[in-house]
Write a protein that holds these residues in place. Structure first.
Motif, PDB file in Angstrom:
ATOM      1  N   MET A 189     -33.393  61.566  53.753  1.00 41.32           N
ATOM      2  CA  MET A 189     -32.262  61.105  54.560  1.00 41.32           C
ATOM      3  C   MET A 189     -31.002  61.108  53.714  1.00 41.32           C
ATOM      4  SD  MET A 189     -31.656  57.498  56.546  1.00 41.32           S
ATOM      5  CE  MET A 189     -31.185  56.603  55.067  1.00 41.32           C
ATOM      6  N   ALA A 190     -29.909  61.600  54.290  1.00 41.67           N
ATOM      7  CA  ALA A 190     -28.630  61.618  53.591  1.00 41.67           C
ATOM      8  C   ALA A 190     -27.598  60.865  54.413  1.00 41.67           C
ATOM      9  CB  ALA A 190     -28.174  63.048  53.362  1.00 41.67           C
ATOM     10  N   ALA A 216     -23.703  66.946  65.486  1.00 38.99           N
ATOM     11  CA  ALA A 216     -23.880  65.636  64.861  1.00 38.99           C
ATOM     12  C   ALA A 216     -25.163  64.967  65.351  1.00 38.99           C
ATOM     13  CB  ALA A 216     -22.667  64.756  65.153  1.00 38.99           C
ATOM     14  N   GLY A 217     -25.479  65.178  66.615  1.00 35.47           N
ATOM     15  CA  GLY A 217     -26.709  64.617  67.162  1.00 35.47           C
ATOM     16  C   GLY A 217     -27.957  65.191  66.516  1.00 35.47           C
ATOM     17  N   GLN A 239     -32.765  64.584  62.747  1.00 32.06           N
ATOM     18  CA  GLN A 239     -33.466  64.928  61.512  1.00 32.06           C
ATOM     19  C   GLN A 239     -33.606  63.735  60.568  1.00 32.06           C
ATOM     20  OE1 GLN A 239     -34.888  68.027  60.569  1.00 32.06           O
ATOM     21  NE2 GLN A 239     -34.647  68.359  62.762  1.00 32.06           N
ATOM     22  N   GLY A 240     -33.145  62.584  60.997  1.00 31.91           N
ATOM     23  CA  GLY A 240     -33.330  61.374  60.211  1.00 31.91           C
ATOM     24  C   GLY A 240     -32.164  60.970  59.323  1.00 31.91           C
ATOM     25  N   HIS A 241     -31.023  61.656  59.441  1.00 27.81           N
ATOM     26  CA  HIS A 241     -29.883  61.326  58.595  1.00 27.81           C
ATOM     27  C   HIS A 241     -29.067  60.179  59.186  1.00 27.81           C
ATOM     28  CE1 HIS A 241     -30.811  64.833  56.246  1.00 27.81           C
ATOM     29  NE2 HIS A 241     -30.717  65.615  57.314  1.00 27.81           N
ATOM     30  N   ALA A 274     -29.389  73.272  58.367  1.00 28.96           N
ATOM     31  CA  ALA A 274     -30.589  73.747  59.063  1.00 28.96           C
ATOM     32  C   ALA A 274     -30.928  72.891  60.278  1.00 28.96           C
ATOM     33  CB  ALA A 274     -31.773  73.777  58.101  1.00 28.96           C
ATOM     34  N   ALA A 275     -30.332  71.701  60.364  1.00 28.02           N
ATOM     35  CA  ALA A 275     -30.569  70.828  61.516  1.00 28.02           C
ATOM     36  C   ALA A 275     -30.072  71.466  62.809  1.00 28.02           C
ATOM     37  CB  ALA A 275     -29.883  69.474  61.311  1.00 28.02           C
ATOM     38  N   TYR A 276     -29.064  72.321  62.707  1.00 31.01           N
ATOM     39  CA  TYR A 276     -28.516  72.955  63.908  1.00 31.01           C
ATOM     40  C   TYR A 276     -28.340  74.464  63.742  1.00 31.01           C
ATOM     41  CZ  TYR A 276     -24.653  71.256  60.996  1.00 31.01           C
ATOM     42  OH  TYR A 276     -23.857  70.905  59.933  1.00 31.01           O
ATOM     43  N   GLY A 277     -28.780  75.015  62.617  1.00 23.79           N
ATOM     44  CA  GLY A 277     -28.627  76.432  62.382  1.00 23.79           C
ATOM     45  C   GLY A 277     -29.936  77.188  62.390  1.00 23.79           C
TER      46      GLY A 277
END
Length: 290
Positions: A1-2, A17-18, A23-25, A153-156
């Motif tokens: 988590m970042a 952003a969602g 992804q847990g950030h 990578a969360a949205y790409g």
């Protein structure tokens, strides 16, 4: 988590952003219209801040997706800008489509403060952002990209480094040049088919799987044939991007005759009242000039 900030909650930034939250950030957002930031925070169990600086404080990553060069400068610089709140070692990732010039300018300022910088414009439109399958074109140091790649990578679907700072924006300009030419060619082909009595749907069925096929053909031919343009990537934004392309062409001595011509065609669409229409509305222009 970042710990992450996301600046700009338009049709692209809002879902991007969602995906970071999914992804847990830990995500804090900023938007010029506070009501939209409040809405996002309520939907995603996140937080919002009244300024870019406050959103960025203590974050490992700060992402932005705003409108243009001036918008990007405004969220980065000044006493309330993101750079003022970022800690050394953090990375700023810009998903806005802007000029390589402003990218290099801001990256140099960030470097003086010990902040990493990755320019990472995206392609794939609102649907790509919502489904988390964007193509992300990146410029920056190998170290900064390596840090930021897992976040993007969360949205790409595709996240690729193409060189140093500014190369991501250059790649996005190449992308927009290709789209402009493709849409004009597709518009002309569909209109010729229509005026000749050839079924447009049948035509696309035959040619879309061959050398003429493209994303634009597969995803836009139905709405173009129906004359529907109230969706997708707006002409106003495309003209902003093409202006950057033409400026880059002048700076590098690269002739861009088709890009310049299609840019003027989009200007005609704006005159027709279609500034917010999808870029596929070039077909509407052709019909208006018949």
């Amino acid at each position: 988590m970042a710990k992450t900030a996301f600046l700009g909650l338009g049709v692209m930034g809002y879902p991007m952003a969602g995906h970071l939250v999914a992804q847990g950030h830990e995500v804090t957002v900023y938007n010029r219209t506070t009501a939209k930031a409040e809405k996002w925070a309520a939907e995603h169990d996140g937080a919002f801040a009244p300024t870019p600086k406050e959103a960025a404080e203590g974050c490992d990553f700060v992402m932005s997706c705003v409108g243009n060069d001036d918008d990007l400068r405004s969220v980065c610089l000044g006493p309330e800008g993101a750079f003022a709140g970022m800690k050394p070692g953090a990375v700023f990732v810009d998903h806005t489509t802007v000029s390589a010039k402003v990218t290099r300018e801001l990256a140099a300022i960030a470097a003086e403060a010990g902040i990493g910088y990755v320019d990472a414009p995206v392609s794939g439109g609102q649907a790509g952002a919502e489904n988390g399958v964007l193509s992300v074109m990146c410029g920056g140091s190998e170290a900064d990209f390596a840090k930021a790649e897992p976040m993007m990578a969360a949205y790409g679907k595709i996240v690729k480094r193409l060189g140093e700072v500014g190369m991501g924006q250059t790649a996005k300009m190449c992308n927009q040049i290709c789209i402009a030419g493709l849409v004009q060619g597709l518009s002309e082909a569909l209109l010729l088919a229509e005026n000749s009595g050839l079924d447009g749907e049948a035509l696309v069925d035959v040619i879309s799987g061959g050398a003429a096929g493209s994303w634009q053909m597969v995803n836009r031919h139905k709405t173009m044939l129906a004359g529907e343009y109230e969706h997708g990537f707006a002409v106003d934004w495309m003209r902003k991007d093409l202006a950057i392309c033409l400026e880059a062409g002048e700076e590098t001595g690269t002739p861009l005759p088709v890009t310049a011509l299609v840019d003027q065609f989009y200007k005609d669409v704006q005159t027709m009242g279609g500034g917010r229409w999808d870029t596929s509305s070039l077909m509407a222009r052709l019909k208006a000039f018949m």
